[in-house]
Design an enzyme around this catalytic site. Structure first.
Site, PDB file in Angstrom:
ATOM      1  N   PRO A  11       0.790  -1.219   0.000  1.00  0.00           N
ATOM      2  CA  PRO A  11       0.000   0.000   0.000  1.00  0.00           C
ATOM      3  C   PRO A  11       0.832   1.284   0.000  1.00  0.00           C
ATOM      4  CG  PRO A  11      -0.168  -1.104   2.125  1.00  0.00           C
ATOM      5  CD  PRO A  11       0.547  -2.030   1.195  1.00  0.00           C
ATOM      6  N   ASN A  12       0.352   2.212  -0.786  1.00  0.00           N
ATOM      7  CA  ASN A  12       0.874   3.571  -0.913  1.00  0.00           C
ATOM      8  C   ASN A  12       2.191   3.669  -1.675  1.00  0.00           C
ATOM      9  OD1 ASN A  12      -1.312   4.774   0.541  1.00  0.00           O
ATOM     10  ND2 ASN A  12      -0.405   3.914   2.381  1.00  0.00           N
ATOM     11  N   ARG A  19       4.650  11.064  -2.390  1.00  0.00           N
ATOM     12  CA  ARG A  19       4.329  10.922  -0.974  1.00  0.00           C
ATOM     13  C   ARG A  19       5.598  11.005  -0.140  1.00  0.00           C
ATOM     14  NH1 ARG A  19       4.115   5.443   1.745  1.00  0.00           N
ATOM     15  NH2 ARG A  19       3.467   5.933   3.847  1.00  0.00           N
ATOM     16  N   TYR A  24      11.003   9.046   1.341  1.00  0.00           N
ATOM     17  CA  TYR A  24      11.097   8.005   0.315  1.00  0.00           C
ATOM     18  C   TYR A  24      11.836   8.437  -0.950  1.00  0.00           C
ATOM     19  CZ  TYR A  24       7.625   5.780   3.259  1.00  0.00           C
ATOM     20  OH  TYR A  24       6.975   5.233   4.325  1.00  0.00           O
ATOM     21  N   ASN A  75       7.903  -5.444  -0.347  1.00  0.00           N
ATOM     22  CA  ASN A  75       7.783  -4.295   0.538  1.00  0.00           C
ATOM     23  C   ASN A  75       6.309  -4.231   0.896  1.00  0.00           C
ATOM     24  OD1 ASN A  75       7.440  -1.838   1.790  1.00  0.00           O
ATOM     25  ND2 ASN A  75       8.931  -0.774   0.499  1.00  0.00           N
ATOM     26  N   ALA A  78       2.625  -0.657   5.176  1.00  0.00           N
ATOM     27  CA  ALA A  78       2.048  -0.687   6.523  1.00  0.00           C
ATOM     28  C   ALA A  78       1.539  -2.065   6.922  1.00  0.00           C
ATOM     29  CB  ALA A  78       0.920   0.336   6.631  1.00  0.00           C
ATOM     30  N   GLU A  99      11.918  -9.375   2.905  1.00  0.00           N
ATOM     31  CA  GLU A  99      11.150  -8.166   3.216  1.00  0.00           C
ATOM     32  C   GLU A  99      12.061  -6.952   3.035  1.00  0.00           C
ATOM     33  OE1 GLU A  99       9.270  -6.121   7.213  1.00  0.00           O
ATOM     34  OE2 GLU A  99       9.426  -8.305   7.164  1.00  0.00           O
ATOM     35  N   HIS A 101      12.273  -2.527   2.993  1.00  0.00           N
ATOM     36  CA  HIS A 101      11.690  -1.218   3.286  1.00  0.00           C
ATOM     37  C   HIS A 101      12.657  -0.142   2.817  1.00  0.00           C
ATOM     38  CE1 HIS A 101       8.402  -2.909   5.552  1.00  0.00           C
ATOM     39  NE2 HIS A 101       9.285  -3.760   6.043  1.00  0.00           N
ATOM     40  N   ARG A 108      12.001   5.481  12.733  1.00  0.00           N
ATOM     41  CA  ARG A 108      10.729   6.184  12.562  1.00  0.00           C
ATOM     42  C   ARG A 108       9.810   5.917  13.753  1.00  0.00           C
ATOM     43  NH1 ARG A 108       8.528   5.308   6.770  1.00  0.00           N
ATOM     44  NH2 ARG A 108       7.273   7.095   7.418  1.00  0.00           N
TER      45      ARG A 108
END
Length: 147
Positions: A11-12, A19, A24, A75, A78, A99, A101, A108
């Site tokens: 998502p996103n 964004r 990012y 990735n 969330a 995984e 990121h 964060r």
């Protein structure tokens, strides 16, 4: 025989370049997919890229990966922090998953520090930007070669 790897962005991530550019970067999802695909091609890997904002799509793709692909780079966005359904899907297929990121999730917000997926993944790469995806590709190749 070339390896087949599935790259899933959650998502996103379709909003990369728009964004939270400070977090990012300014590159887009097509930029990311192009960069990783070029590296994959150089190493004789067939890479398929998918992105969804919907948990069910990601689960279906993981299930498919168990039948079609040699490994997964994901990735999960969330979903990393609460999707036991994606966790169970990864655990249920017999292909390694790395995984990834883009940002260093450990620097964060507190809720980003825990991944429910990490225990069922072959590894986790965080905070190295787009380069992390290339490292995940190399890691998968080493795993698939038994190294």
């Amino acid at each position: 025989m070339s390896k087949k790897i599935l790259l899933i962005n959650g998502p996103n991530l379709n909003l990369l370049g728009k964004r939270e550019v400070r977090v990012y970067g300014a590159k887009t999802l097509p930029d990311l997919e192009e960069e990783v695909s070029a590296v994959a091609k150089q190493h004789g890997v067939e890479l398929t890229c998918k992105q969804s904002n919907h948990e069910g799509h990601i689960i279906d793709w993981v299930h498919e990966a168990g039948e079609v692909y040699d490994g997964i780079i994901m990735n999960p966005g969330a979903f990393t922090h609460y999707s036991y359904a994606i966790r169970d899907a990864i655990a249920g297929v017999h292909v390694p998953c790395i995984e990834v990121h883009i940002s260093n999730v450990h620097k964060r917000e507190e809720f980003r520090h825990t991944s429910v997926l990490a225990p069922v993944c072959a590894g986790q790469i965080v905070g190295l930007g787009f380069h992390g995806y290339q490292l995940a590709l190399f890691a998968l190749l080493h795993i698939l070669e038994g190294e």
